[in-house]
Design a protein around this motif. Structure first.
Motif: not given
Length: 959
Positions: A108-115, A117-128, A179-185
């Protein structure tokens, strides 16, 4: 703990899984899907088998949400069959359910990431890099103990705030938090929402920071701040079982180490944390009250196998409170699984083996019963069924086959619950909670106040004056009201134990004293069975100023309120502490320097037996392994671990000593063996932390001299040692000398540095070749040349005197025979007897001049006719006669060597035996004086007989 026999073989006709209404529904609705799980798949089902099942379901056209739900039904049907009809072990059931949760969450988590990421892009840390997201499983999921119809308690954590990279067109940039709030939902929709095929698991996020009012996902920084500022005591128990359960990669690649680094210090404190008892007591009281409220008017709710008295929750509480109290010091107790924790509590001596066995049996029975209940309708319930047919089926599934199987089931249930409830009440003292609140009828249970006149008047005059000074001290004034009340109760209880106050007064200020079975009554005998699970009670102490000594001891420690909590929770510890404080002064000083060791008084087994080197090293190695597994085996943790273990063993020996269980010789033997073991452990642990090390294990040895060498070590004695090394053939000798020199310096730091846990030893290396001007670490070859007089740089006679008591004591055991060979070569060397006597006599005179004894006094060590005279005489005998008399070459101790010398005719008849007896008595006198912190110089006419015997020895040896 291995699962015991489940009893009679289950009657397959009367205990079939098909009685379950859930199993019936699954078989009707998903007959084809059930075949997708291999019939011969063994339990516990591996993650791969569950993943393959989901893939097959999706291959048949099911979307992910449906495939996850149907997979859950198929797996649970298989578990019902294996459990009910084939008596599958409890571990196989809960491990399979845990694997099911992990796999479905990962998918389920990988499906949420894929969904997203397509809408918002990947979440990034300060180091990229991509920001990490962890699904933290709490409770039974975290412990891999998941029920068959359980919900899953989750907390969502991400590693760093930032923002997403945006969609391919550059739009859709949001914060990582959004982003992660949407993943949680999305996770909740895929796992927790009820659809046509039901749900995968009920998802509960109530354990996240700030509960229902908190955000669905929190950053690691926010979690750390929450733990530091707002984290409540009960949350420590919740986080004890936590672990990352998804994504699967995070469970093995180490990326979640930062999360563990935040959780561990929140759950496990760096001290013995007895303060958790009261918080757990309050939490449990609320749970019992809620269970009682639910059961009001509904008697069937009294049979809740989880929450009712003696249920699963109480077993978990027993285990967790003992883990949290001691887990900061003993990392080997840090395990999430209840059954594993019970084994570790026994291994650490915290719980009796028979108690742990019965708790484990109760836990297995209650968990299996819980599963039978949940198989019926796939409902998250813990109540025994009320339908006769369901109850009979449950009983038959356990193998009860008598005329009324339900009767057998209920009898066994009652037996287990009663035992659990009694253990729980004993641990948390719940049996006397009401008394402590209400007090006795005559006193009204008033709360004591330290500085109230009513409290002071109940104490003797000398105690009263000390209390007034005590109450005025800044440390007492800085205490919270709760701690001041607890302190007043402890002082009141101490006054009753020592007989320095009457029972009526105690009843007024300490209501629990009226009925506390752990406290002695006026006759000095315990009133009843012990109140704690250790089964030990302290011996009474008559009035001897014990309260004043207790106040003197506790005053410097008031900033560490955990000690007040320990004494309040363990009245038997207070009783034994008071007795120990009254027996001698040195134990009080030791307890002030190392207060954490008072926990050892909780177990009367500290009075039994002797120091066990093997057990000591095994415990330390287990502890080291636990630090390694937790990624916390840094030097600070290891230094503190060594110190705490050493202090605890010294204290056990001290208690046995002052209680008269050990002789002076046995005390010295045990302290010497403890020092040997501690040195050996320090070498093994310190070597991997040496940057210059050139081999897996060092060829390094410690040679003990002086008191340690002669196995006559006392409390607080320095260690006289010499460090030696050897190098392999072909190895660079200069390089080896450099490495071992650095290691010698590191080892001294490990042994002498004062840390938060205290110190270990003072180390003296002055007896090494060439003394303080010589190398700190010497090669074994150079040591041999120096001692045996080969070459221009040779040992003095006084160094040969010292080597009579030398022995290998730690490090590379392969060097021990070489060390002993050098020693014996020195002892058997040809010498001029007259010159030897003159040199030793001269050295004795120098020592006497350096330690003058006041006129009219006799010092048992340095005085004329004292212990030093015996030791010099023995050294002279050994050096003069070892070549002809091999039995004198052994490092057998002064007493044995004197007896051997007389038997060999080297001393006149009776002189050796008399001197040996005198030496033993002088050692006892010195030991007793030091225990009570008195001078070792006595009146001039003291020990006249012993001194005469020693003088006779001196005349016989030196003329």
């Amino acid at each position: 703990m291995a699962e015991p026999s489940t009893g009679p073989v289950v009657d397959a006709r009367s205990a079939r899984a098909e009685h379950s209404r859930f199993v019936q529904r699954v078989r009707r609705r998903y007959p084809d899907e059930l075949a997708l799980l291999a019939a011969d798949a063994a339990l516990p089902l591996p993650r791969e088998a569950i993943g393959a099942l989901i893939d097959r379901l999706q291959g048949r056209g099911r979307d992910l949400a449906a495939a996850l739900r149907i997979a859950r039904h198929v797996v649970l049907e298989r578990l019902a069959v294996e459990d009910v009809e084939r008596a599958a072990p409890l571990e196989a059931i809960v491990h399979t359910m845990t694997a099911l949760a992990e796999v479905t969450l990962d998918r389920a988590l990988h499906a949420a990431f894929a969904q997203h990421d397509a809408r918002y892009g990947a979440p990034r840390r300060a180091d990229g890099g991509r920001a990490a997201f962890w699904v933290v499983g709490m409770g039974k999921l975290g412990a891999r103990e998941l029920n068959v119809s359980s919900d899953i308690d989750l907390v969502y954590v991400y590693d760093e705030d930032g923002q997403t990279a945006g969609a391919a067109n550059g739009a859709g940039v949001v914060t990582n938090h959004e982003y992660f709030a949407q993943v949680a939902r999305t996770l909740h929709a895929l796992i927790g929402e009820v659809g046509d095929d039901g749900q995968v698991f009920r998802v509960d996020l109530a354990l996240r920071p700030n509960g229902a009012s908190g955000p669905p996902a929190v950053s690691l920084a926010m979690l750390e701040e929450y733990f530091l500022v707002q984290g409540r005591e009960w949350e420590r128990f919740a986080w004890l079982k936590s672990r990352v359960v998804a994504p699967a990669a995070a469970m093995s690649n180490g990326e979640a180490l930062g999360l563990r680094a935040a959780i561990v210090p929140f759950v496990y404190r760096r001290y013995l944390d007895y303060g958790v008892f009261e918080s757990l007591r309050q939490l449990h009281r609320k749970i019992r009250e809620e269970a009682a409220r639910r059961a009001a008017g509904r008697p069937e709710r009294a049979n809740d196998v989880k929450l009712s008295r003696g249920g699963i929750r109480e077993i978990e509480f027993i285990v967790q409170v003992l883990q949290v109290v001691r887990g900061g010091h003993f990392p080997e107790l840090r395990t999430r699984t209840t059954l594993s924790a019970l084994e570790r509590l026994v291994a650490c001596g915290v719980m009796k083996p028979e108690t742990a066995t019965r708790l484990a049996e109760a836990y297995r029975f209650l968990r299996r019963l819980e599963h039978r209940i949940q198989y019926l309708d796939d409902r998250q319930t813990h109540l025994l069924p009320t339908e006769d047919a369901d109850l009979a089926w449950t009983a038959h599934s356990f193998g009860f086959g008598c005329a009324d199987p339900t009767c057998g089931l209920l009898d066994q249930l009652c037996t287990h619950r009663e035992f659990v409830a009694n253990e729980f009440d004993a641990l948390l003292h719940d049996g006397r909670a009401t008394t402590a609140i209400s007090g006795c009828r005559g006193c009204g249970g008033m709360q004591p106040s330290l500085d109230s006149e009513g409290f002071l008047e109940r104490m003797p005059q000398d105690v009263r004056e000390r209390l007034r000074t005590f109450c005025a001290s800044p440390r007492v004034k800085a205490l919270k009201d709760e701690s001041r009340t607890r302190l007043a109760r402890l002082i009141a209880r101490a006054a009753q134990i020592t007989g320095e106050s009457d029972d009526a007064a105690m009843c007024a200020v300490n209501p629990a004293a009226a009925t506390d079975p752990a406290l002695p009554d006026r006759s000095g005998r315990p009133q009843g069975p012990p109140s704690g699970p250790s089964g030990a009670t302290g011996e009474p102490q008559s009035g001897n100023g014990g309260v004043r000594q207790f106040i003197d001891w506790i005053e410097p420690l008031l900033r560490r309120e955990s000690y007040l909590a320990l004494l309040a929770e363990r009245p038997e510890v207070l009783a034994r502490l008071l007795r120990l404080l009254g027996l001698a002064k040195w134990p009080m000083r030791y307890l002030m320097r190392h207060p954490g060791v008072i926990d050892e008084l909780a177990d009367r087994r500290s009075l039994e037996g002797r120091f066990d080197r093997g057990a000591f090293l095994r415990e330390l190695d287990d502890r080291h392994g636990a630090w390694m597994r937790g990624g916390q085996a840094d030097e600070e943790a290891l230094l503190d671990t060594l110190r705490r273990a050493h202090h605890a063993e010294v204290f056990r020996t001290l208690v046995r000593d002052v209680e008269g269980v050990l002789t002076v010789e046995q005390v010295a033997d045990d302290l010497s063996a403890l020092a040997d073991a501690t040195l050996d452990c320090a070498i093994r642990w310190a070597w991997p932390h040496l940057r210059q090390r050139h081999r897996a294990s060092p060829r390094f040895a410690v040679v003990a001299y002086g008191k340690l060498g002669g196995k006559e070590l006392g409390y607080g004695s320095d260690l006289d040692v010499v460090f030696l090394f050897a190098h392999d053939e072909g190895e660079d000798a200069d390089r080896a000398a450099e490495v071992y020199g650095a290691f010698g310096r590191k080892l001294i730091t490990w042994l002498t540095l004062r840390t938060a846990a205290g110190e270990l030893f003072d180390i003296d290396t002055a007896l090494r070749p060439n003394g303080n001007s010589g190398l700190l670490v010497t090669s074994i070859d150079a040591f041999e040349r120096y001692q045996t007089g080969r070459g221009g740089n040779t040992a003095w006679t006084w160094e040969h005197q010292a080597i009579t008591r030398a022995r290998w004591c730690a490090g590379d055991a392969g060097l021990a025979p070489r060390v002993e060979a050098v020693r014996r070569a020195v002892l058997t060397a040809t010498r001029d007897a007259a010159a030897l006597r003159d040199e030793i006599r001269t050295m004795r005179a120098r020592v006497a001049a350096a330690h003058p004894v006041p006129a009219g006094r006799f010092d048992v060590k340095h005085g004329d006719g004292g212990m030093m005279d015996v030791e010099f005489a023995v050294q002279a005998l050994v050096l003069a006669h070892s070549a002809a008399q091999p039995t004198l070459q052994e490092d057998a101790g002064n007493i044995a060597l004197l007896q051997r010398a007389e038997a060999l005719g080297l001393l006149p008849a009776g002189v050796g035996e008399a001197a040996a007896a005198a030496y033993r008595e002088l050692r006892r006198a010195q030991h007793r004086a030091r225990l009570d912190e008195r001078p070792t110089a006595f009146e001039g006419d003291a020990f006249a007989g012993e001194r005469a015997a020693v003088r006779a020895l001196t005349r016989a040896v030196f003329g």
